[in-house]
Write a protein that holds these residues in place. Structure first.
Motif, PDB file in Angstrom:
ATOM      1  N   LEU A  25       5.630 -21.860 -27.483  1.00  0.00           N
ATOM      2  CA  LEU A  25       4.421 -22.290 -26.783  1.00  0.00           C
ATOM      3  C   LEU A  25       3.270 -22.650 -27.721  1.00  0.00           C
ATOM      4  O   LEU A  25       2.238 -23.132 -27.255  1.00  0.00           O
ATOM      5  CB  LEU A  25       3.980 -21.200 -25.809  1.00  0.00           C
ATOM      6  CG  LEU A  25       5.036 -20.791 -24.785  1.00  0.00           C
ATOM      7  CD1 LEU A  25       4.516 -19.660 -23.915  1.00  0.00           C
ATOM      8  CD2 LEU A  25       5.483 -21.972 -23.949  1.00  0.00           C
ATOM      9  N   THR A  26       3.412 -22.455 -29.009  1.00  0.00           N
ATOM     10  CA  THR A  26       2.337 -22.714 -29.954  1.00  0.00           C
ATOM     11  C   THR A  26       1.920 -24.177 -29.909  1.00  0.00           C
ATOM     12  O   THR A  26       2.746 -25.073 -30.059  1.00  0.00           O
ATOM     13  CB  THR A  26       2.773 -22.328 -31.378  1.00  0.00           C
ATOM     14  OG1 THR A  26       3.169 -20.957 -31.374  1.00  0.00           O
ATOM     15  CG2 THR A  26       1.638 -22.534 -32.370  1.00  0.00           C
ATOM     16  N   ASN A  27       0.639 -24.394 -29.667  1.00  0.00           N
ATOM     17  CA  ASN A  27       0.019 -25.718 -29.600  1.00  0.00           C
ATOM     18  C   ASN A  27       0.531 -26.602 -28.468  1.00  0.00           C
ATOM     19  O   ASN A  27       0.296 -27.803 -28.478  1.00  0.00           O
ATOM     20  CB  ASN A  27       0.131 -26.458 -30.934  1.00  0.00           C
ATOM     21  CG  ASN A  27      -0.696 -25.801 -32.000  1.00  0.00           C
ATOM     22  OD1 ASN A  27      -1.777 -25.302 -31.736  1.00  0.00           O
ATOM     23  ND2 ASN A  27      -0.191 -25.778 -33.214  1.00  0.00           N
ATOM     24  N   GLN A  28       1.223 -26.024 -27.510  1.00  0.00           N
ATOM     25  CA  GLN A  28       1.672 -26.786 -26.346  1.00  0.00           C
ATOM     26  C   GLN A  28       0.506 -26.940 -25.375  1.00  0.00           C
ATOM     27  O   GLN A  28      -0.505 -26.246 -25.472  1.00  0.00           O
ATOM     28  CB  GLN A  28       2.855 -26.105 -25.658  1.00  0.00           C
ATOM     29  CG  GLN A  28       4.024 -25.827 -26.562  1.00  0.00           C
ATOM     30  CD  GLN A  28       4.660 -27.071 -27.153  1.00  0.00           C
ATOM     31  OE1 GLN A  28       4.268 -28.194 -26.879  1.00  0.00           O
ATOM     32  NE2 GLN A  28       5.652 -26.872 -27.995  1.00  0.00           N
ATOM     33  N   ILE A  29       0.661 -27.850 -24.436  1.00  0.00           N
ATOM     34  CA  ILE A  29      -0.346 -28.085 -23.403  1.00  0.00           C
ATOM     35  C   ILE A  29       0.179 -27.485 -22.100  1.00  0.00           C
ATOM     36  O   ILE A  29       1.245 -27.880 -21.624  1.00  0.00           O
ATOM     37  CB  ILE A  29      -0.610 -29.598 -23.203  1.00  0.00           C
ATOM     38  CG1 ILE A  29      -0.943 -30.281 -24.530  1.00  0.00           C
ATOM     39  CG2 ILE A  29      -1.692 -29.819 -22.147  1.00  0.00           C
ATOM     40  CD1 ILE A  29      -2.164 -29.747 -25.223  1.00  0.00           C
ATOM     41  N   ALA A  30      -0.543 -26.537 -21.543  1.00  0.00           N
ATOM     42  CA  ALA A  30      -0.140 -25.900 -20.290  1.00  0.00           C
ATOM     43  C   ALA A  30      -0.669 -26.711 -19.109  1.00  0.00           C
ATOM     44  O   ALA A  30      -1.806 -27.172 -19.131  1.00  0.00           O
ATOM     45  CB  ALA A  30      -0.678 -24.478 -20.213  1.00  0.00           C
TER      46      ALA A  30
END
Length: 88
Positions: A25-30
């Protein structure tokens, strides 16, 4: 490096646990629906998991009757020092 978009439903602890178990999930866009839990609580959980930004929307099923704001989206960055467009 650009973040990918990850649908985390309502951003509940269970929703986030499922996402964390299957993805980095690092630097992903939720992408998260408003409702069920306070927004600041959701944002703090997303930040702790390393998300770089959030797209927030109102599910039409959750909108109050007579309100027509379900088609509005809101964008929040969890990385105030970087450029969310390029994932820095």
């Amino acid at each position: 490096m650009r973040g990918e978009v990850v649908d985390v439903q309502y951003g509940s602890v269970d929703d986030l646990r499922r996402a964390k178990d299957s993805l980095n999930l690092t630097n992903q866009i939720a992408v998260v629906k408003l409702g069920q839990a306070p927004l600041l609580y959701k944002l703090s959980l997303l930040s702790e998991l390393g998300f770089g930004g959030v797209l927030i929307y109102i599910d039409p099923c959750d909108a109050p009757p007579g309100r027509h704001n379900w088609n509005q989206a809101f964008r929040v960055t969890l990385n105030p020092g970087g450029n969310p467009a390029i994932g820095e």
